[in-house]
Design an enzyme around this catalytic site. Sequence first.
Site, PDB file in Angstrom:
ATOM      1  N   TYR A 142       0.854  -1.190   0.000  1.00  0.00           N
ATOM      2  CA  TYR A 142       0.000   0.000   0.000  1.00  0.00           C
ATOM      3  C   TYR A 142       0.887   1.238   0.000  1.00  0.00           C
ATOM      4  O   TYR A 142       1.801   1.345   0.817  1.00  0.00           O
ATOM      5  CB  TYR A 142      -0.882  -0.006   1.252  1.00  0.00           C
ATOM      6  N   ASP A 244       9.521   3.399   0.028  1.00  0.00           N
ATOM      7  CA  ASP A 244       8.409   3.990   0.774  1.00  0.00           C
ATOM      8  C   ASP A 244       8.643   3.653   2.244  1.00  0.00           C
ATOM      9  O   ASP A 244       8.354   2.546   2.695  1.00  0.00           O
ATOM     10  CB  ASP A 244       7.081   3.426   0.257  1.00  0.00           C
ATOM     11  N   LYS A 272       4.229   9.795   8.780  1.00  0.00           N
ATOM     12  CA  LYS A 272       3.893   9.188  10.076  1.00  0.00           C
ATOM     13  C   LYS A 272       4.823   9.592  11.225  1.00  0.00           C
ATOM     14  O   LYS A 272       4.685  10.683  11.754  1.00  0.00           O
ATOM     15  CB  LYS A 272       3.807   7.663   9.941  1.00  0.00           C
TER      16      LYS A 272
HETATM   17  N1  PMP Z   1       2.858   4.347   2.241  1.00  0.00           N
HETATM   18  C1  PMP Z   1       2.735   3.483   3.249  1.00  0.00           C
HETATM   19  C2  PMP Z   1       3.719   2.372   3.388  1.00  0.00           C
HETATM   20  C3  PMP Z   1       1.693   3.630   4.175  1.00  0.00           C
HETATM   21  O1  PMP Z   1       1.571   2.759   5.182  1.00  0.00           O
HETATM   22  C4  PMP Z   1       0.794   4.708   4.022  1.00  0.00           C
HETATM   23  C5  PMP Z   1      -0.341   4.947   5.006  1.00  0.00           C
HETATM   24  N2  PMP Z   1      -0.738   3.885   5.754  1.00  0.00           N
HETATM   25  C6  PMP Z   1       0.972   5.581   2.949  1.00  0.00           C
HETATM   26  C7  PMP Z   1       2.024   5.376   2.084  1.00  0.00           C
HETATM   27  C8  PMP Z   1       0.054   6.741   2.740  1.00  0.00           C
HETATM   28  O2  PMP Z   1       0.262   7.713   3.707  1.00  0.00           O
HETATM   29  P1  PMP Z   1      -0.901   8.725   4.099  1.00  0.00           P
HETATM   30  O3  PMP Z   1      -1.987   7.925   4.739  1.00  0.00           O
HETATM   31  O4  PMP Z   1      -0.237   9.699   5.021  1.00  0.00           O
HETATM   32  O5  PMP Z   1      -1.357   9.388   2.837  1.00  0.00           O
END
Ligand code: PMP
Length: 432
Positions: A142, A244, A272
């Site tokens: 994701y 990521d 985060k």
């Molecule tokens: N990349 C990863 C690995 C994530 O876990 C998340 C959110 N859970 C995102 C991108 C997207 O981040 P956001 O919810 O701040 O848009």
Amino acid sequence: MLSFEKSAALHEEAARSVAGGVNSNVRYGESPPLFFERAEGPRLYDVDGNVLIDYVLGNGPAILGHAAPAVIGPVAASLGTGQSIAGQHGGEIALARRLKEIIPSADLVRFSVSGSEAVHAALRVARGYTGRSRFIKFEGQYHGWLDNVLISTKPGLNEAGPRDAPTPVLMSRGQPERVKEEVVVLPWNDEEALKGALRALESEIAAVLTEPVMCNCGVIPPKPGYLAAMRRLASEAGALLIFDEVITGFRLGLGGAQARFGIAPDLSVFAKAVANGFPLSVLAGKRAVMALIEPKGQVVHSGTYNSNMTSVAAALATLNALGADPAAYARMEARGERLMEGLRHAAKRHGETLLVQGYGAVFCTLFTDAREVVDFRSAATADVTRMTAFAAALARNGVRTTPRGVWFLSMAHGDAEIDATLAAADRAMAEL
Ligand code: PMP
């Protein structure tokens, strides 16, 4: 045994004015979606008067615990200086410098608000740099909710095609069909699959986009040598490697997964934990690549709230606190590992086949007979319904974790919280 009547009633009331009663579809997983009055340290205080030990931590951000004094103090002090000014301030330079010290591959950075946006920026920069448009992503990973990456994050096995060459599957109604043409979906942890795809599509692939640990699906560690192989294969194909690190960043160690595993991506994305819950994300990368965002590079990245004073103050305070005590990460990991081991023992006592894998700072519980899961297809053998029931039973016993089985630790979780959690897990398993 805790009950959640007021949350259930408020969810119904919310649904009259908020679509679905929640503001992120991820939150549908909890039943009922809980309403909280406040969060402090490792605990949540809900509207029914319950106190829960929290392993959701906002889905990762609250690495120092909720409302951490080390963060909210400096943020409160900054509020009077303004928020979004569409101008520059010293905090941006201080934060950028600090990130360059911490993140091995960061020569230049840009700030955004959410992880989704920063992933979007990374792909645009990679496309601008290589002049190619397609990219590789991995089944089960994701990278946010935007159109071009919300693909095969959790596809139904009936439509996902063969394991070795998965069919890209859109995950939301309303996504344009054509985004599937831009993406090549591969199984993760499979060097041969990556080698084959890059060989076949060499001149077409702008980037290999990956979580360095597959946190959103089983918290799957990379096989030994896999990240190094990704690094080598991407370079050989003239594609950029994008990490990521939205979850792994500042969690698997101050320098994220790239420092822990010693692999330098071309671009990486953080969010985060960088600001302990305040909205800030980071695109970081090598100078030659990030230079595309400079005026003559002609890649556009913008945003009204980028580098707003409040989030920058929060990030600076968070990174200062995280860097102040070098042993804090080891303590957090050790507590997490004790929790993982305790959950394994509890499962054994109750005759459950529970796989607990990952790291002390972020791990996953999966109801499966498998001894380990290494990719989306092997994680898909897990009994999701049983995990959801376990999460609900844990909540009734005062522990909140994600219904999908991912647990986040914070530095505010002490031994007393781990002991209380293991006692609650024992009761919850008895209820299953
Ligand atoms: N990349 C990863 C690995 C994530 O876990 C998340 C959110 N859970 C995102 C991108 C997207 O981040 P956001 O919810 O701040 O848009």
